[in-house]
Design a protein around this motif. Structure first.
Motif, PDB file in Angstrom:
ATOM      1  N   PHE A 121       0.841  -1.199   0.000  1.00 55.93           N
ATOM      2  CA  PHE A 121       0.000   0.000   0.000  1.00 55.93           C
ATOM      3  C   PHE A 121       0.883   1.260   0.000  1.00 55.93           C
ATOM      4  CE2 PHE A 121      -2.628   2.806   3.025  1.00 55.93           C
ATOM      5  CZ  PHE A 121      -3.266   3.441   1.967  1.00 55.93           C
ATOM      6  N   ILE A 154       1.160   5.335   0.480  1.00 59.25           N
ATOM      7  CA  ILE A 154       0.508   6.544   0.995  1.00 59.25           C
ATOM      8  C   ILE A 154       1.143   7.741   0.299  1.00 59.25           C
ATOM      9  CG2 ILE A 154       0.141   7.988   3.044  1.00 59.25           C
ATOM     10  CD1 ILE A 154       0.122   5.474   4.723  1.00 59.25           C
ATOM     11  N   SER A 171       4.159   1.558  14.462  1.00 55.20           N
ATOM     12  CA  SER A 171       3.252   1.493  13.309  1.00 55.20           C
ATOM     13  C   SER A 171       2.005   2.327  13.580  1.00 55.20           C
ATOM     14  CB  SER A 171       2.874   0.045  13.003  1.00 55.20           C
ATOM     15  OG  SER A 171       2.191  -0.512  14.100  1.00 55.20           O
ATOM     16  N   THR A 180       1.567   6.294  11.855  1.00 53.98           N
ATOM     17  CA  THR A 180       0.321   6.479  11.099  1.00 53.98           C
ATOM     18  C   THR A 180      -0.453   7.658  11.689  1.00 53.98           C
ATOM     19  OG1 THR A 180       0.302   4.081  10.776  1.00 53.98           O
ATOM     20  CG2 THR A 180      -1.718   5.266  10.201  1.00 53.98           C
ATOM     21  N   LEU A 187       3.822  -3.130   5.586  1.00 51.74           N
ATOM     22  CA  LEU A 187       2.627  -2.408   6.018  1.00 51.74           C
ATOM     23  C   LEU A 187       2.265  -1.344   4.987  1.00 51.74           C
ATOM     24  CD1 LEU A 187       0.522  -2.032   8.254  1.00 51.74           C
ATOM     25  CD2 LEU A 187       2.070  -0.420   9.358  1.00 51.74           C
ATOM     26  N   TYR A 188       3.174  -0.435   4.733  1.00 53.27           N
ATOM     27  CA  TYR A 188       2.951   0.564   3.679  1.00 53.27           C
ATOM     28  C   TYR A 188       4.245   1.249   3.276  1.00 53.27           C
ATOM     29  CZ  TYR A 188       2.316   3.798   7.781  1.00 53.27           C
ATOM     30  OH  TYR A 188       2.445   4.510   8.945  1.00 53.27           O
ATOM     31  N   LEU A 245      -7.416   6.732   6.253  1.00 50.78           N
ATOM     32  CA  LEU A 245      -6.240   6.145   6.906  1.00 50.78           C
ATOM     33  C   LEU A 245      -6.554   5.820   8.366  1.00 50.78           C
ATOM     34  CD1 LEU A 245      -3.265   8.300   5.556  1.00 50.78           C
ATOM     35  CD2 LEU A 245      -4.028   6.067   4.783  1.00 50.78           C
ATOM     36  N   LEU A 263      -9.213   2.758   8.309  1.00 52.41           N
ATOM     37  CA  LEU A 263      -8.828   1.512   7.656  1.00 52.41           C
ATOM     38  C   LEU A 263      -7.451   1.002   8.066  1.00 52.41           C
ATOM     39  CD1 LEU A 263     -10.184   2.385   4.104  1.00 52.41           C
ATOM     40  CD2 LEU A 263     -11.305   1.071   5.914  1.00 52.41           C
ATOM     41  N   LEU A 264      -6.620   1.911   8.527  1.00 48.06           N
ATOM     42  CA  LEU A 264      -5.256   1.493   8.853  1.00 48.06           C
ATOM     43  C   LEU A 264      -5.001   1.583  10.352  1.00 48.06           C
ATOM     44  CD1 LEU A 264      -2.738   0.655   7.311  1.00 48.06           C
ATOM     45  CD2 LEU A 264      -2.109   3.043   7.096  1.00 48.06           C
ATOM     46  N   TYR A 265      -5.276   2.745  10.889  1.00 50.54           N
ATOM     47  CA  TYR A 265      -4.962   2.969  12.302  1.00 50.54           C
ATOM     48  C   TYR A 265      -5.868   2.131  13.216  1.00 50.54           C
ATOM     49  CZ  TYR A 265      -4.556   5.344  16.796  1.00 50.54           C
ATOM     50  OH  TYR A 265      -4.376   5.604  18.125  1.00 50.54           O
ATOM     51  N   LYS A 266      -7.156   2.238  12.950  1.00 53.26           N
ATOM     52  CA  LYS A 266      -8.118   1.672  13.908  1.00 53.26           C
ATOM     53  C   LYS A 266      -7.985   0.149  14.082  1.00 53.26           C
ATOM     54  CE  LYS A 266     -12.871   1.970  15.259  1.00 53.26           C
ATOM     55  NZ  LYS A 266     -14.099   2.727  15.264  1.00 53.26           N
ATOM     56  N   ARG A 308      -5.400  -1.663  13.770  1.00 57.03           N
ATOM     57  CA  ARG A 308      -4.161  -1.943  14.505  1.00 57.03           C
ATOM     58  C   ARG A 308      -4.338  -1.576  15.978  1.00 57.03           C
ATOM     59  NH1 ARG A 308      -0.347  -3.531  11.308  1.00 57.03           N
ATOM     60  NH2 ARG A 308       1.135  -3.568  13.026  1.00 57.03           N
TER      61      ARG A 308
END
Ligand code: UDP
Ligand code: LCN
Length: 806
Positions: free
Chosen positions: A126, A128, A458, A462, A503-504, A787, A790-793, A795
């Motif tokens: 992914f 960013i 991570s 983010t 991860l990205y 972000l 979809l990414l932070y939450k 994790r």
């Protein structure tokens, strides 16, 4: 191709480049950072007996100076070059000296390969990329103007006003009409319906005011102005109202950036401010020196006091007393039920010396009470922030009886909560980083998986990306916090392009040239910290008690070490026992230098003395290390280690007592984002030696009002201090010269008055900018939300599950 490489290849230094590359290939190291590259080049130069001139001034020397990283990939060398501040290029140098440019994606893939985490067969990672969102907004061109965002924005806005007068005046008119407070309309009422009418009425009002005495109070003519369409907010006297209306009149007729700045600073639009600082022990007593509780708390508490004062002044000058308007400032933090004798379990605490400023504490929801009842390290705090923001919104609305006009986030967690709140409340968001961890921990992104157990980078990185892009404006304490120095990458700059393997990839994490960046350094509390020579303001009783504590008191609960000769010149430091603060490095430097020990004693104030009193892994390991150094170098009789938490007033007097003894202050951090202790020591009159890595480089002017030290070279550091001390022994005036210049430096550049003035005018101009360019930002804000969700939450939720099992 890079001019720097080209210059080498087109000259007879080609051979040197080939030799140097082959020396690198022969060594074991596959990934070299700048200081390792410089060391390797220095080895190369001595091996081939190259002159010092060649090392620094040859074409190759210049190229090497700009190379930030070298990664060996098979037989080719990948060079990451930073030809100038805030810019980066990558090239692959093949064995035959062919040079191929590398794209950002190639570079990030290579880094992934380096750590064996490159899996193209499983699909692309992914990416960013924030760049497209900045393509439509104004950007500064010259790197030396980075951090002067508001000057730039004022110029930009005034030129827009000039080019497209009608559109911009309409927006400015609508913006001015918006302002009201507690149900009172401010500035313009419904009698003025268009910008043309506004322009006309300003002239009428100016005419009407022209024969009023300058000092005629606003109350006297309030209702006359009201009939003309003007509500309170223009000024408290006839003169002030005339000036403010005059500025707007000028702006409408011939837009100019200075006029815009002066006018914007007068718009009464900020009365209530929320400052967000969830982690740590946020209190006014007995909290400093604990893990995660340092300068950020000091900064915020002083800032709040100064903000309230400035807001009060602004309200008075704007003539808003007639509406009985008072400012309110709230620091939002977390409530810690097991508060260890501090006030951190109280919901509301008034901030000393203020009229209406408070610490508001909202607890984390009780997921696993074993954790949420206690202090939680800033590295572990991530799962609790979203629900905290939800609960905090309700609490803030209740306390403000409405919403704040400005939200200021602090540190990664506070900035994330500020983002969530600002989005919900539709309020201007300002960020203060204090310290971004990314550049503090070497390779923190490349090896994030190995470090995630302890540090959860991570989540933090983010969160940083989300918050720094969403913020309307960012204030930094130094220029280099944004873009570093010619030699080192800035803290924000390190977010520009990096990989989080598997991860990205971040191909453009932040626009460093955006006018959102503004350098606004903090000040120092001048009632607590002042020159040691101001004897009338010092309390004799405190002085004697603290003198005893520093040099003689025999109380193993508070102090370790008894000085053989307390009259020696004290080398003093005070910091939290974080690894990065490197108090152990200073102890080692002192331990290694017998000469320094002959002249001086070492006095350290670090919050704790015993490992059993701590639950923080870094603190525990630093305590153990400090004991070990004292034994190894047999520093008994030469060092005192105070495990105390000083009351605020005491900490000021401590510096002054060290100055009475003609001592020095040392700040030996491996990296220091800014360093408030440096300001405190300097204003007290202590000659200060501070790390050359980070903010102190901008505070101190080397050898003029303080000294730089390199904490990674302990012998050199000892030599720098020793040289000063020896010089002072010969010429005592030298100590006073440096001391006086240090004091002068702080008073001229680092005061809270300068800070808050600037901050509030920034908030206003960005508020206006935000209003007029709303649509341009919405797409970026949607991206940051994506972000977040979809990414932070996910994790954060995974970390919460882990916490629940503890
Ligand atoms: N401080 C203190 N007692 C301690 C350690 C620190 O009062 O035992 C105060 C110090 O006076 C300064 C702040 O904490 O005001 C530390 O701020 P700085 O910016 O130097 O570093 P930080 O701790 O934020 O990294
Ligand atoms: C955090 C730090 O690490 C220090 O360098 C700063 O001085 C402090 O915050 C206040 O901004």
């Amino acid at each position: 191709m890079s001019d720097l490489i080209q210059a080498v290849l087109n000259s007879d230094e080609r051979t040197n480049l080939r030799q140097f590359a082959s020396q690198l290939r022969a060594s074991e190291k596959r990934y070299l950072l700048r200081n390792e590259i410089l060391a390797a080049f220095s080895d190369y130069c001595s091996h081939y007996e190259q002159s010092e001139q060649f090392q620094t001034s040859s074409r190759l020397g210049k190229l090497i100076y700009h190379v930030q990283e070298i990664i060996l990939d098979g037989n080719s060398l990948c060079l990451i070059i930073r030809p100038r501040i805030a810019s980066q290029e990558a090239y692959r140098l093949l064995e035959d000296l062919t040079v191929e440019p590398m794209s950002i994606s190639d570079l990030l893939d290579l880094r992934d390969r380096f750590v064996n985490r490159y899996h193209p067969q499983d699909g692309d990672v992914f990416e960013i990329d924030f760049q497209p969102f900045y393509d439509y907004s104004p950007a500064i061109r010259d790197p030396k103007n980075i951090g002067k965002g508001v000057e730039y924005l004022n110029r930009y806005l005034s030129s827009k006003l000039f080019q497209d007068q009608n559109k911009w005046l309409d927006s400015a008119f609508n913006f001015l009409r918006l302002h009201h407070h507690n149900g009172h309309q401010l500035l313009i009422n419904e009698r003025i319906q268009t910008q043309q009418a506004l322009s006309q009425q300003i002239k009428t009002a100016l005419q009407w005011l022209s024969d009023r005495p300058d000092d005629a109070p606003y109350e006297q003519f309030r209702f006359d102005l009201q009939t003309l369409g003007f509500e309170p907010g223009w000024g408290n006297t006839a003169l002030r109202v005339r000036e403010t209306l005059g500025l707007l009149d000028q702006l409408i007729d011939s837009p100019d950036h200075q006029v815009l700045e002066s006018f914007a600073a007068r718009i009464p639009m900020i009365f209530q401010i929320a400052l967000i600082s969830p982690h740590g022990w946020f209190g006014q007593e007995g909290v400093l020196g604990r893990p995660d509780t340092g300068g950020q708390i000091v900064y915020i508490l002083d800032q709040v006091k100064s903000l309230e004062k400035q807001l009060q002044e602004d309200i008075e000058l704007a003539g808003l007393d007639v509406l009985n308007i008072h400012p309110k400032v709230i620091v939002l933090t977390r409530l810690i039920p097991n508060s260890d004798g501090t006030t951190c379990n109280q919901r509301l605490e008034k901030i000393y010396g203020t009229e209406d400023a408070w610490i508001l504490r909202v607890p984390f929801r009780e997921f696993n009470p074993k954790l949420t009842q206690d202090w939680i390290s800033r590295f572990e705090i991530w799962p609790y922030l979203e629900t905290f923001a939800i609960d905090a919104e309700t609490a803030l609305r209740a306390e403000f009886s409405g919403k704040p006009d400005l939200i200021i986030g602090n540190y990664s967690d506070g900035n994330l909560v500020a983002f969530l709140l600002a989005r919900k409340l539709k309020v201007t968001q300002c960020n203060v980083a204090h310290a971004l961890e990314k550049s503090k921990y070497l390779f923190s992104n490349l090896y994030w998986q190995d470090l995630d157990d302890k540090y959860h980078f991570s989540l933090q990185f983010t969160a940083d990306l989300i918050a720094m892009n969403a913020a309307n404006f960012i204030i930094s304490s130094t220029y280099q916090e944004i873009v570093g120095t010619p030699e080192s990458v800035g803290q924000y700059e390190s977010y520009k392009c990096f990989t989080m393997p598997e991860l990205y990839h971040v191909t453009s994490g932040i626009e460093l040239f955006s006018p959102k960046f503004n350098v606004v350094p903090p000040g120092v509390n001048e009632t607590v910290y002042f020159p040691y020579t101001r004897t009338d303001d010092r309390l004799l009783g405190d002085r004697d008690r603290l003198e005893d504590l520093l040099f003689t008191l025999d109380d193993p609960a508070q102090v370790i070490g008894k000085l053989d000769d307390p009259s020696k010149r004290p080398v003093f430091s005070m910091a939290r026992l974080d690894r990065i603060k490197n108090l152990t490095g200073l102890a080692e430097c002192f331990g290694k230098s017998k000469a320094l020990q002959e002249h001086c004693n070492l006095i350290l104030i670090a919050g704790k003395l015993r490992t059993e009193d701590s639950t923080d892994h870094e603190e525990i390991s630093e305590i153990e290390k400090l004991y070990q150094i004292i034994d190894e170098y047999d520093l008994h009789g030469k060092v005192r280690w105070l495990g105390v938490r000083l009351a605020k007033g005491d900490s000021g007097e401590i510096y002054r007592i060290i100055a009475d003894h003609q001592g020095v202050f040392v700040q030996p951090a491996l990296f220091e984002a800014f360093g408030l202790t440096i300001l405190e020591a300097m204003i007290s009159g202590l000659p200060t030696f501070a790390t050359r890595f980070g903010g102190p480089l901008e505070i101190i002017q080397d050898k003029f009002n303080g000294f730089y030290i390199n904490p990674t070279h302990t012998e050199e550091m000892a030599a720098t201090i020793l040289e000063f001390v020896s010089k002072c022994d010969q010429t005592p005036q030298y100590w006073s010269d440096i001391s006086n210049r240090g004091i002068e430096r702080v008073y001229s550049t680092y005061t809270w008055k300068i800070h808050t003035n600037r901050l509030l005018s920034l908030a206003k101009i960005y508020g206006f900018w935000n209003y007029t360019s709303k649509e341009d930002r919405e797409d970026m804000l949607r991206y940051t939300e994506a972000l977040f969700y979809l990414l932070y939450k996910p994790r954060a939720q995974a970390l919460l599950t882990e916490h629940m099992q503890r």
